[in-house]
Design a protein around this motif. Structure first.
Motif, PDB file in Angstrom:
ATOM      1  N   HIS A  96      38.957 -10.800 -28.232  1.00  0.00           N
ATOM      2  CA  HIS A  96      37.572 -11.683 -28.326  1.00  0.00           C
ATOM      3  C   HIS A  96      36.407 -10.784 -28.227  1.00  0.00           C
ATOM      4  N   THR A  97      35.445 -10.931 -29.103  1.00  0.00           N
ATOM      5  CA  THR A  97      34.292  -9.956 -28.847  1.00  0.00           C
ATOM      6  C   THR A  97      33.784 -10.160 -27.879  1.00  0.00           C
ATOM      7  N   ASP A  98      33.329  -9.041 -27.157  1.00  0.00           N
ATOM      8  CA  ASP A  98      32.708  -8.858 -25.980  1.00  0.00           C
ATOM      9  C   ASP A  98      31.459  -8.569 -26.253  1.00  0.00           C
ATOM     10  N   ALA A  99      30.157  -9.106 -25.558  1.00  0.00           N
ATOM     11  CA  ALA A  99      28.841  -8.992 -26.010  1.00  0.00           C
ATOM     12  C   ALA A  99      28.618  -7.456 -26.107  1.00  0.00           C
ATOM     13  N   GLY A 100      27.819  -6.996 -27.274  1.00  0.00           N
ATOM     14  CA  GLY A 100      27.275  -5.908 -27.484  1.00  0.00           C
ATOM     15  C   GLY A 100      28.228  -4.951 -27.751  1.00  0.00           C
ATOM     16  N   LEU A 101      29.485  -5.158 -28.033  1.00  0.00           N
ATOM     17  CA  LEU A 101      30.735  -4.403 -28.560  1.00  0.00           C
ATOM     18  C   LEU A 101      30.997  -4.604 -29.875  1.00  0.00           C
ATOM     19  N   PRO A 102      31.689  -3.936 -30.334  1.00  0.00           N
ATOM     20  CA  PRO A 102      32.279  -4.060 -31.856  1.00  0.00           C
ATOM     21  C   PRO A 102      33.092  -5.491 -32.162  1.00  0.00           C
ATOM     22  N   GLU A 103      33.126  -6.088 -33.209  1.00  0.00           N
ATOM     23  CA  GLU A 103      34.006  -7.189 -33.170  1.00  0.00           C
ATOM     24  C   GLU A 103      35.313  -7.118 -33.060  1.00  0.00           C
ATOM     25  N   ALA A 104      35.971  -8.039 -32.311  1.00  0.00           N
ATOM     26  CA  ALA A 104      37.400  -7.999 -31.912  1.00  0.00           C
ATOM     27  C   ALA A 104      38.136  -8.716 -32.962  1.00  0.00           C
ATOM     28  N   HIS A 105      39.380  -8.115 -33.492  1.00  0.00           N
ATOM     29  CA  HIS A 105      40.489  -8.849 -34.110  1.00  0.00           C
ATOM     30  C   HIS A 105      41.690  -8.123 -33.662  1.00  0.00           C
ATOM     31  N   GLY A 106      42.037  -7.990 -32.421  1.00  0.00           N
ATOM     32  CA  GLY A 106      43.449  -7.896 -32.139  1.00  0.00           C
ATOM     33  C   GLY A 106      43.642  -6.442 -32.084  1.00  0.00           C
ATOM     34  N   GLN A 107      42.696  -5.578 -32.094  1.00  0.00           N
ATOM     35  CA  GLN A 107      42.886  -3.892 -32.220  1.00  0.00           C
ATOM     36  C   GLN A 107      43.425  -3.363 -30.860  1.00  0.00           C
ATOM     37  N   ALA A 108      44.504  -2.606 -31.131  1.00  0.00           N
ATOM     38  CA  ALA A 108      45.323  -1.971 -30.047  1.00  0.00           C
ATOM     39  C   ALA A 108      44.508  -0.574 -29.513  1.00  0.00           C
ATOM     40  N   TYR A 109      44.670  -0.220 -28.351  1.00  0.00           N
ATOM     41  CA  TYR A 109      43.787   1.062 -28.014  1.00  0.00           C
ATOM     42  C   TYR A 109      44.813   1.485 -26.791  1.00  0.00           C
ATOM     43  N   VAL A 110      44.610   2.976 -26.645  1.00  0.00           N
ATOM     44  CA  VAL A 110      45.131   3.539 -25.575  1.00  0.00           C
ATOM     45  C   VAL A 110      44.233   4.373 -24.938  1.00  0.00           C
ATOM     46  N   LEU A 111      43.895   4.465 -23.793  1.00  0.00           N
ATOM     47  CA  LEU A 111      42.730   5.122 -23.067  1.00  0.00           C
ATOM     48  C   LEU A 111      43.017   5.472 -21.685  1.00  0.00           C
ATOM     49  N   PRO A 112      42.776   6.857 -21.594  1.00  0.00           N
ATOM     50  CA  PRO A 112      42.761   7.232 -19.985  1.00  0.00           C
ATOM     51  C   PRO A 112      41.683   6.579 -19.169  1.00  0.00           C
ATOM     52  N   GLY A 113      41.925   6.328 -18.041  1.00  0.00           N
ATOM     53  CA  GLY A 113      40.991   5.878 -17.236  1.00  0.00           C
ATOM     54  C   GLY A 113      40.980   6.062 -15.818  1.00  0.00           C
ATOM     55  N   GLY A 114      40.238   5.982 -14.862  1.00  0.00           N
ATOM     56  CA  GLY A 114      40.317   6.036 -13.476  1.00  0.00           C
ATOM     57  C   GLY A 114      39.402   5.406 -12.907  1.00  0.00           C
ATOM     58  N   ALA A 115      39.397   5.560 -11.434  1.00  0.00           N
ATOM     59  CA  ALA A 115      38.843   4.491 -10.541  1.00  0.00           C
ATOM     60  C   ALA A 115      38.928   5.232  -9.113  1.00  0.00           C
ATOM     61  N   PHE A 116      37.426   4.825  -8.445  1.00  0.00           N
ATOM     62  CA  PHE A 116      37.472   5.777  -7.175  1.00  0.00           C
ATOM     63  C   PHE A 116      37.170   4.097  -6.107  1.00  0.00           C
ATOM     64  N   PHE A 117      37.563   4.501  -4.973  1.00  0.00           N
ATOM     65  CA  PHE A 117      38.066   3.211  -4.109  1.00  0.00           C
ATOM     66  C   PHE A 117      37.367   3.643  -2.673  1.00  0.00           C
ATOM     67  N   ASP A 118      36.847   2.881  -1.899  1.00  0.00           N
ATOM     68  CA  ASP A 118      36.434   2.760  -0.570  1.00  0.00           C
ATOM     69  C   ASP A 118      37.222   1.656   0.347  1.00  0.00           C
ATOM     70  N   ILE A 119      37.981   2.129   1.187  1.00  0.00           N
ATOM     71  CA  ILE A 119      38.823   1.301   1.740  1.00  0.00           C
ATOM     72  C   ILE A 119      38.422   0.921   3.324  1.00  0.00           C
ATOM     73  N   ARG A 120      38.368  -0.310   3.676  1.00  0.00           N
ATOM     74  CA  ARG A 120      37.660  -0.427   4.983  1.00  0.00           C
ATOM     75  C   ARG A 120      38.592  -1.808   5.612  1.00  0.00           C
ATOM     76  N   GLY A 121      39.142  -1.672   6.632  1.00  0.00           N
ATOM     77  CA  GLY A 121      40.048  -2.703   7.510  1.00  0.00           C
ATOM     78  C   GLY A 121      41.080  -3.262   6.509  1.00  0.00           C
ATOM     79  N   GLU A 122      41.767  -2.400   5.874  1.00  0.00           N
ATOM     80  CA  GLU A 122      42.950  -2.660   4.943  1.00  0.00           C
ATOM     81  C   GLU A 122      42.583  -3.720   3.827  1.00  0.00           C
ATOM     82  N   ARG A 123      41.320  -3.540   3.405  1.00  0.00           N
ATOM     83  CA  ARG A 123      40.941  -3.999   2.041  1.00  0.00           C
ATOM     84  C   ARG A 123      40.125  -3.141   1.037  1.00  0.00           C
ATOM     85  N   ILE A 124      40.122  -3.318  -0.014  1.00  0.00           N
ATOM     86  CA  ILE A 124      39.322  -2.457  -0.827  1.00  0.00           C
ATOM     87  C   ILE A 124      37.953  -2.848  -0.858  1.00  0.00           C
ATOM     88  N   ALA A 125      37.053  -1.866  -0.378  1.00  0.00           N
ATOM     89  CA  ALA A 125      35.671  -2.245  -0.196  1.00  0.00           C
ATOM     90  C   ALA A 125      34.687  -1.818  -1.336  1.00  0.00           C
TER      91      ALA A 125
END
Length: 142
Positions: A96-125
């Motif tokens: 479904h088209t996301d605001a400001g992005l190309p029109e959606a029509h079921g396109q498939a994609y494969v994309l590397p990604g990553g994330a950084f986390f701070d952890i506090r008190g057994e929870r992701i902060a």
């Protein structure tokens, strides 16, 4: 009982892997349960959002437009268990088209990604996400 550094590191790794396992199941409540109430979320190319409710709204927006599975997940954590990083490959479909992005029509994609986390008190902060937006646009563009 005092937890040694390796155990804290293992717990941080397990927490992040649990977060991604919930994501891959589409278990948004399970993901939210792993977050601190005041979680900081820095979405790729977006403004900072604060709080579990804001994160839930983000998940709702993402769920409306994308179906994604993360594969080849690798997590690294500090010995003290306070910070972690993850790298993965996103296998997705743009539904479904996301605001400001190309029109959606079921396109498939494969994309590397990553994330950084701070952890506090057994929870992701904090979750800071990254992927190459231009690569994604190239893959889904007409």
């Amino acid at each position: 009982m005092k937890i040694d550094g390796n155990r804290k590191q293992d717990r941080a790794t397990e927490l992040v892997l649990s977060y991604y396992a919930a994501f891959n199941r589409g278990d948004w409540e399970g993901m939210l349960a792993l977050l601190a109430d005041d979680v900081i979320h820095d979405p790729n190319e977006g403004g900072r959002e604060v709080g579990r409710e804001a994160f839930a709204a983000f998940l709702g927006r993402m769920n409306a437009s994308y179906r994604e599975q993360l594969r080849d997940i690798v997590v690294l954590a500090t010995l003290d268990g306070n910070r972690a990083a993850a790298e993965y490959v996103v296998h997705g479909q743009y539904l479904h088209t996301d605001a400001g992005l190309p029109e959606a029509h079921g396109q498939a994609y494969v994309l590397p990604g990553g994330a950084f986390f701070d952890i506090r008190g057994e929870r992701i902060a904090r979750v800071t996400n990254y992927y190459n937006l231009q690569d994604w646009i190239r893959q889904v563009g007409d």
